[in-house]
Design a protein around this motif. Structure first.
Motif, PDB file in Angstrom:
ATOM      1  N   LEU A   1     -19.816  31.292  65.184  1.00 59.18           N
ATOM      2  CA  LEU A   1     -19.845  31.301  63.389  1.00 59.18           C
ATOM      3  C   LEU A   1     -19.903  29.462  62.734  1.00 59.18           C
ATOM      4  O   LEU A   1     -20.367  28.653  63.558  1.00 59.18           O
ATOM      5  N   LEU A   2     -20.086  29.425  61.325  1.00 63.50           N
ATOM      6  CA  LEU A   2     -20.634  28.641  60.590  1.00 63.50           C
ATOM      7  C   LEU A   2     -19.741  28.668  59.430  1.00 63.50           C
ATOM      8  O   LEU A   2     -18.828  29.591  59.338  1.00 63.50           O
ATOM      9  N   LEU A   3     -19.026  26.894  60.221  1.00 65.92           N
ATOM     10  CA  LEU A   3     -18.210  26.221  58.908  1.00 65.92           C
ATOM     11  C   LEU A   3     -18.273  25.019  58.345  1.00 65.92           C
ATOM     12  O   LEU A   3     -18.603  24.340  59.397  1.00 65.92           O
ATOM     13  N   ALA A   4     -18.682  24.820  57.342  1.00 66.12           N
ATOM     14  CA  ALA A   4     -19.134  23.218  56.993  1.00 66.12           C
ATOM     15  C   ALA A   4     -20.292  22.815  57.640  1.00 66.12           C
ATOM     16  O   ALA A   4     -20.678  22.102  57.614  1.00 66.12           O
ATOM     17  N   GLY A   5     -21.791  24.032  57.863  1.00 59.67           N
ATOM     18  CA  GLY A   5     -22.799  23.963  58.635  1.00 59.67           C
ATOM     19  C   GLY A   5     -22.848  23.314  59.028  1.00 59.67           C
ATOM     20  O   GLY A   5     -23.299  23.381  60.097  1.00 59.67           O
ATOM     21  N   GLN A   6     -21.427  24.192  60.418  1.00 57.19           N
ATOM     22  CA  GLN A   6     -21.512  23.417  61.942  1.00 57.19           C
ATOM     23  C   GLN A   6     -21.084  25.007  62.327  1.00 57.19           C
ATOM     24  O   GLN A   6     -20.928  25.899  61.814  1.00 57.19           O
TER      25      GLN A   6
END
Length: 189
Positions: A70-75
């Protein structure tokens, strides 16, 4: 948009889906299971609901075995499906690329380029060709092939190429490559 190699800011629109249309893509809002997402084989925004009832939208970019990336805020986060599944109630949004033949429903008795596209795409998928390759008539043989494709993808097997069948067929259309959850541009047959 980034997963499709596109710059979101380059397109205009009040919503992401309006911008998707400009990029010749369409939004697919659905509810389903991990199995449905594996079959669809496209990155998707999934909605997670935490213990406080707050909704969070994360981009699912890979499904491998029993884990999700998963990607969240580029992480990037690789999380076991069981942990994500505790917070995910099946809602997702994915982008897909409609065929050049169009997006309208295709069914027995119809003729033309959309029918030829369905026939060619089913052959690419691996089903033996019904009738001659040049046929642009949706006959009973082609209807049987569509039903077989639908059964293999857990879709309603009515023999009509409606929206969901069209979405799944587009994965085998041979057009420009689309991002895939499995790391491959084609889903397994």
């Amino acid at each position: 948009f980034t997963q499709w190699g596109l710059d979101y800011a380059q397109f205009r629109g009040a919503t992401g889906c309006e911008r998707a249309v400009q990029a010749r893509l369409r939004c697919l809002f659905e509810s389903g299971t991990w199995g449905n997402l594996r079959q669809l084989n496209r990155p998707a925004i999934i909605e997670l609901v935490d213990d406080a009832g707050l909704r969070h939208h994360l981009l699912l970019v890979r499904l491998a075995g029993e884990s999700a990336t998963l990607l969240l805020a580029g992480q990037r986060y690789e999380i076991p499906l069981a942990d994500v599944g505790r917070l995910w109630f099946g809602k997702y949004l994915a982008l897909w690329s409609p065929p050049e033949a169009g997006e309208r429903m295709v069914r027995r008795g119809m003729r033309g380029a959309p029918v030829a596209w369905v026939r060619d795409t089913l052959a690419r998928y691996g089903l033996p060709r019904a009738s001659s390759p040049a046929s642009e008539t949706f006959d009973t043989e082609l209807e049987a092939q569509v039903k077989e494709f639908q059964r293999r993808h857990q879709l309603q097997d009515d023999g009509v190429v409606g929206k969901m069948t069209l979405v799944y067929l587009s994965s085998y259309s041979g057009s420009a490559s689309a991002p895939a959850l499995s790391g491959s541009t084609q889903v397994e047959a």
